[in-house]
Design a protein around this motif. Sequence first.
Motif, mmCIF file in Angstrom:
data_model
loop_
_atom_site.group_PDB
_atom_site.id
_atom_site.type_symbol
_atom_site.label_atom_id
_atom_site.label_comp_id
_atom_site.label_asym_id
_atom_site.label_seq_id
_atom_site.Cartn_x
_atom_site.Cartn_y
_atom_site.Cartn_z
ATOM 1 N N GLN A 111 -1.376 7.094 2.327
ATOM 2 C CA GLN A 111 -2.516 6.714 3.162
ATOM 3 C C GLN A 111 -2.278 5.398 3.896
ATOM 4 O O GLN A 111 -2.620 5.257 5.068
ATOM 5 C CB GLN A 111 -3.786 6.657 2.312
ATOM 6 C CG GLN A 111 -4.162 8.057 1.828
ATOM 7 C CD GLN A 111 -5.427 8.115 1.030
ATOM 8 O OE1 GLN A 111 -6.478 7.774 1.546
ATOM 9 N NE2 GLN A 111 -5.339 8.555 -0.213
ATOM 10 N N ILE A 112 -1.656 4.452 3.220
ATOM 11 C CA ILE A 112 -1.345 3.177 3.891
ATOM 12 C C ILE A 112 -0.236 3.390 4.914
ATOM 13 O O ILE A 112 -0.301 2.860 6.034
ATOM 14 C CB ILE A 112 -0.991 2.091 2.868
ATOM 15 C CG1 ILE A 112 -2.189 1.811 1.950
ATOM 16 C CG2 ILE A 112 -0.562 0.800 3.585
ATOM 17 C CD1 ILE A 112 -1.896 0.893 0.787
ATOM 18 N N THR A 131 3.950 -1.713 3.084
ATOM 19 C CA THR A 131 2.934 -1.157 2.182
ATOM 20 C C THR A 131 2.962 -1.881 0.844
ATOM 21 O O THR A 131 1.913 -2.246 0.306
ATOM 22 C CB THR A 131 3.146 0.359 1.991
ATOM 23 O OG1 THR A 131 3.020 0.995 3.263
ATOM 24 C CG2 THR A 131 2.135 0.947 1.024
ATOM 25 N N LEU A 134 1.399 -5.250 1.262
ATOM 26 C CA LEU A 134 -0.063 -5.157 1.336
ATOM 27 C C LEU A 134 -0.674 -4.943 -0.047
ATOM 28 O O LEU A 134 -1.687 -5.551 -0.389
ATOM 29 C CB LEU A 134 -0.474 -4.025 2.283
ATOM 30 C CG LEU A 134 -0.269 -4.297 3.766
ATOM 31 C CD1 LEU A 134 -0.283 -2.994 4.562
ATOM 32 C CD2 LEU A 134 -1.341 -5.250 4.281
ATOM 33 N N VAL A 162 -7.278 -1.004 -2.464
ATOM 34 C CA VAL A 162 -6.476 -0.157 -1.574
ATOM 35 C C VAL A 162 -7.167 -0.057 -0.210
ATOM 36 O O VAL A 162 -6.513 -0.144 0.834
ATOM 37 C CB VAL A 162 -6.246 1.246 -2.188
ATOM 38 C CG1 VAL A 162 -5.672 2.211 -1.159
ATOM 39 C CG2 VAL A 162 -5.339 1.143 -3.404
ATOM 40 N N ALA A 165 -6.476 -3.179 1.592
ATOM 41 C CA ALA A 165 -5.095 -3.170 2.099
ATOM 42 C C ALA A 165 -4.992 -2.321 3.360
ATOM 43 O O ALA A 165 -4.326 -2.712 4.332
ATOM 44 C CB ALA A 165 -4.138 -2.656 1.019
ATOM 45 N N MET A 166 -5.636 -1.177 3.371
ATOM 46 C CA MET A 166 -5.612 -0.314 4.554
ATOM 47 C C MET A 166 -6.267 -0.997 5.746
ATOM 48 O O MET A 166 -5.770 -0.914 6.876
ATOM 49 C CB MET A 166 -6.297 1.021 4.251
ATOM 50 C CG MET A 166 -5.496 1.903 3.319
ATOM 51 S SD MET A 166 -6.371 3.393 2.807
ATOM 52 C CE MET A 166 -6.406 4.299 4.341
ATOM 53 N N ALA A 169 -3.948 -3.680 7.066
ATOM 54 C CA ALA A 169 -2.633 -3.197 7.489
ATOM 55 C C ALA A 169 -2.357 -3.404 8.978
ATOM 56 O O ALA A 169 -1.236 -3.678 9.369
ATOM 57 C CB ALA A 169 -2.469 -1.717 7.138
#
Length: 178
Positions: A111-112, A131, A134, A162, A165-166, A169
Motif C-alpha cells: 500500500q505504501i 517505505t 517511512l 501506517v 506513513a502513507m 509518503a
Amino acid sequence: MLDAVNLSTSIEDDNQSWINIVNNISFTINSGETFALIGESGSGKSMTALSLMRLLPAKAAYLNASKIILHGQDILTLAEKDMQKVRGADMAMIFQDPMTSLNPVLTVGQQILEVLALHRQMRGSIATIETMRLLEAVKIADPVRRFACYPHELSGGMQQRVMIAMALACKPSLLIAD
C-alpha cells in the motif's frame, strides 16, 4: 497555502431532504502553520476535511463554496482526474479509522509502495527503501517484518501509524489529520 471561503456541505437523508452539515465557514491556513478545527462530535469537522479533499460521495452529498484555493489554484474548478493528482502530492489526509481506509488484501508495504509509485514515480529498491524509512519515521518496530504484514495483523495504533506513513509518503504541503 489554503484559503476556504464560504464552505458549506449538505448530505441527503433517507427522505431525500438535504441537511446542512457544514454551514458557511471560511478560514485560511498559511504555509508552516498548524490549524485546529475543534468542535463536539457531529459538528462537521470530518465533513469539512472530506470537503476540502473533495472526497464526498457524489450522489449523497453536496459541496458548495465560493472557493477553495490551494497554492493559488481553486481546486473546485479541477476535473476529478486532476484532483486525484492533488490528493497525496499537495494535500493528504489521515483518516479516523484505519481499518476502513487500509486495503485488507494488500500488505502494508504494497500500500505504501503504491502511493510512492503513483505520486512520486518511485519504484523498485528505491521505493522499498523509502517505505522502510517511512515506517521507521512513524515508529513502527521491525519495519522489514511489518512491510509484509496485512492490516489485520497489526494493532489499531500500528494501523494508524501506517496511515500516517502513507499520508507523509508524498511530502504534501497540507496534511489533514481527522
